[in-house]
Design a protein around this motif. Sequence first.
Motif, short mmCIF file in Angstrom:
data_model
loop_
_atom_site.label_atom_id
_atom_site.label_comp_id
_atom_site.label_asym_id
_atom_site.label_seq_id
_atom_site.Cartn_x
_atom_site.Cartn_y
_atom_site.Cartn_z
N GLU A 1 3.96 -10.01 -5.50
CA GLU A 1 2.56 -10.34 -5.77
C GLU A 1 1.60 -9.29 -5.19
OE1 GLU A 1 -0.58 -13.81 -4.50
OE2 GLU A 1 1.41 -14.47 -5.16
N GLU A 2 1.79 -8.92 -3.92
CA GLU A 2 0.90 -7.94 -3.29
C GLU A 2 1.02 -6.57 -3.98
OE1 GLU A 2 -1.37 -8.11 -0.99
OE2 GLU A 2 -1.11 -10.23 -0.44
N ILE A 3 2.24 -6.22 -4.38
CA ILE A 3 2.45 -4.92 -5.03
C ILE A 3 1.75 -4.89 -6.39
CG2 ILE A 3 4.19 -3.35 -5.95
CD1 ILE A 3 6.14 -4.54 -3.87
N ILE A 4 1.87 -5.99 -7.16
CA ILE A 4 1.21 -6.06 -8.47
C ILE A 4 -0.30 -5.94 -8.31
CG2 ILE A 4 0.71 -7.60 -10.42
CD1 ILE A 4 3.55 -8.73 -10.09
N SER B 1 -2.69 -2.83 -9.61
CA SER B 1 -3.75 -3.08 -10.60
C SER B 1 -5.07 -2.46 -10.17
CB SER B 1 -3.92 -4.59 -10.82
OG SER B 1 -4.45 -5.22 -9.67
N GLN B 2 -5.28 -2.36 -8.86
CA GLN B 2 -6.53 -1.78 -8.35
C GLN B 2 -6.62 -0.28 -8.62
OE1 GLN B 2 -7.41 -2.89 -4.27
NE2 GLN B 2 -6.67 -4.99 -4.61
N ILE B 3 -5.48 0.35 -8.89
CA ILE B 3 -5.52 1.79 -9.22
C ILE B 3 -5.14 2.00 -10.69
CG2 ILE B 3 -5.16 2.64 -6.88
CD1 ILE B 3 -2.20 2.93 -7.46
N ASN C 1 1.65 8.87 -6.62
CA ASN C 1 2.01 10.29 -6.47
C ASN C 1 3.11 10.68 -7.45
OD1 ASN C 1 0.17 10.60 -4.40
ND2 ASN C 1 1.66 10.21 -2.78
N MET C 2 4.03 9.76 -7.67
CA MET C 2 5.14 10.03 -8.59
C MET C 2 4.62 10.17 -10.03
SD MET C 2 8.78 8.12 -8.34
CE MET C 2 8.79 8.46 -6.59
N ILE C 3 3.73 9.27 -10.42
CA ILE C 3 3.14 9.33 -11.76
C ILE C 3 2.32 10.60 -11.92
CG2 ILE C 3 1.50 8.22 -13.33
CD1 ILE C 3 2.47 5.52 -12.19
N ASP C 4 1.59 10.96 -10.88
CA ASP C 4 0.79 12.20 -10.92
C ASP C 4 1.68 13.43 -11.10
OD1 ASP C 4 -1.51 10.76 -10.62
OD2 ASP C 4 -1.71 11.13 -8.46
N LYS D 1 0.83 -1.22 0.00
CA LYS D 1 0.00 0.00 0.00
C LYS D 1 0.86 1.26 0.00
CE LYS D 1 -4.06 -2.08 2.18
NZ LYS D 1 -4.90 -2.21 3.40
N ILE D 2 1.89 1.26 0.81
CA ILE D 2 2.76 2.45 0.90
C ILE D 2 3.52 2.65 -0.42
CG2 ILE D 2 4.77 3.46 2.05
CD1 ILE D 2 3.81 1.99 4.61
N ILE D 3 4.04 1.57 -0.98
CA ILE D 3 4.75 1.67 -2.26
C ILE D 3 3.81 2.17 -3.35
CG2 ILE D 3 5.80 0.31 -4.12
CD1 ILE D 3 7.13 -1.41 -2.00
N CYS D 4 2.61 1.62 -3.41
CA CYS D 4 1.67 1.98 -4.48
C CYS D 4 1.22 3.43 -4.36
CB CYS D 4 0.47 1.04 -4.47
SG CYS D 4 0.91 -0.65 -4.92
N THR D 5 0.98 3.88 -3.15
CA THR D 5 0.64 5.30 -2.96
C THR D 5 1.77 6.20 -3.42
OG1 THR D 5 -0.79 4.78 -1.06
CG2 THR D 5 0.01 7.06 -1.25
N ASP D 6 2.99 5.80 -3.09
CA ASP D 6 4.16 6.57 -3.49
C ASP D 6 4.30 6.59 -5.01
OD1 ASP D 6 6.37 8.07 -2.32
OD2 ASP D 6 7.67 6.56 -3.23
#
Length: 621
Positions: free
Chosen positions: A368-371, A375-377, A344-347, A336-341
């Motif tokens: 696996e969890e990160i992928i 994908s959910q966002i 934000n970077m892509i934004d 979750k923390i990696i994906c939020t980061d």
Amino acid sequence: MKKVSKDEWIPSDNIVLEENADFAVKCEDNILVVAGPGAGKTELLAQKAGYLFQTNTCCNPQKILAISFKTDAAENLKQRVCRRYGDEVKSRFSSMTYDAFSKRLLDRFRLALPVELQPSKDYEIDNIETIDAAFKKSGYNNPFNLKKRDLKQFYYQTLSKVELPIKQENLGEKVWKLLLKGFDGKKATLDFKMICILAEYIIRSNPKIKRALQYTYTYVFLDEFQDTTNLQYRLVKTCFKGSKSVITAVGDNKQRIMLWAGALKSVFTDFKSDFSSQETQLIMNHRSAPRLVLLQKQMYDSLNEKSIQVKPSSKWNSSDGKIKLLITDSEQDEAKIICTDIKNMIDRGVQVNDICILCKQLPQNYSEEIINELSQIGIRARIENEYQDLIKEPIIDLLIRFILLALDRKRPNDWEYVKCTYADFSGAGNAQQDIIYYECQDKLTKKLNEIKELITADKGKADVELLLQDIMNFFGVSHIKAHYPAYQQGSYFDNLIVKFEKFLVDELSRASNDWILALESFCGKYSIPIMTIHKSKGLEYEAVYFVGVEDGAFWNFKSQPDEDRCAFFVAISRAKQYLTFTYCSYRTKLRIPQQSHDSINEFFELLKTPGVAEIQELHAD
């Protein structure tokens, strides 16, 4: 290509060379160039080729031999040189891997070997079933019950230790005799180490061939020199030691991550001694921001490297660069923390394929969890291993460029590459008459139009297998295999095409039969790559997430600390501006889920040094 005097020569493409790089380019003696990450090693070699050709220091018919470790690196260097200095140098700049160089020598001079050492002409490469059968026929039946991977390693090590000519009848020699000629209805089979040994013996035992080689290649480039194996270095020595050929070797001890594959630890000192070479060091890091360069420099002590004043590019401000250490108890929190980061970077405008997730090994166990979370966002991430291997293959690169060019002619680089490749394969590249060259271009344009019509006729639902075969028939499969020797043996070529076809069908389905979108997606334009450190060698990204800085990932650290330190250094040097490390105390997919960092605590101590990394901890209540 315009000829200039040595005093008038300037680097191509408005490149500004640092003082030591300029010295290395113009040096006409053997030289070792020690160049760290982001120093521009490939660029230096490309500029040196330009200097040698433009100043006529390497004059026709003399050639330059450039040897790289990876096929894509060899192709990249050749394309760079040919784009800048024209087709007239193409036949005089031979850029290939060690494996390709060895195989070329063997295939060309096979009959110069004693009859008992001549492999059959139609030998296969690395047929493990035949190799296994040869060991069993020679009396070895795996008495220690080695697992499949360890057994293969034992086979390759045994075969690589054989000295030619064969005199005694030990296990390795018995197997060699079987593999050279074939047995029990099985074809002759060699691995690339055997090919290297045979190539070296050809040169060592045939002075006329050796002299011809030295007269042909008056300049030799050796890239990624720190990873050169004992067999490869022995081949270089046999070919060029004591000759007038000028050798430029480029590498970095801090990035020696191929010790497991036999990289020679003493290769730098051996080269300086054997070839009486000079040494120079490049001090510029054109890739990483200042704070990241500082972290790299702080690793020098653990790598037993003397500190040098590495300088970041002047494009950065002194405070640029961000390093973080994320410590969590669960993979879900980590993801979750990696994906939020990442979001934000892509934004903020960072391209999705300019972000990379690295793992020491087995990325499927860490991502696996990160992928799933990404994908959910709506962000795709994929493990690159098979994609990367395919994309780097010359035939796959050619097919991709051809199809993209058929659908969109506004691709000058692809047009130049496809046109030159077809001209080479058809013989028009060496034609003296313009009419032959223009006829070649007309045929190419006609075929591009035919392929476009096939693809667009039924809303993109063309038969992928037939379309790929049509393109390959146009170039000529025999010409393709002749140009790329690795495709000549066994089913390797056919397996590549089948694998590419499968991936392409999947991508077309995902892209609703939009071929351009599918091919760009296949090449990784719209996804975050996930890969091992070894696969990341030579690549760079705006942001790197190094997932799993844990003992479980560096499980062999105590027995190979130097190699793992180099791997860690390679990982941290891939990033341009953002670098994040993660530690998770529990990994569900690992054999031992509970994690620690006791063995690799030096990495943690480095990151926890005041002012190095921002530390974020999230623990379960």
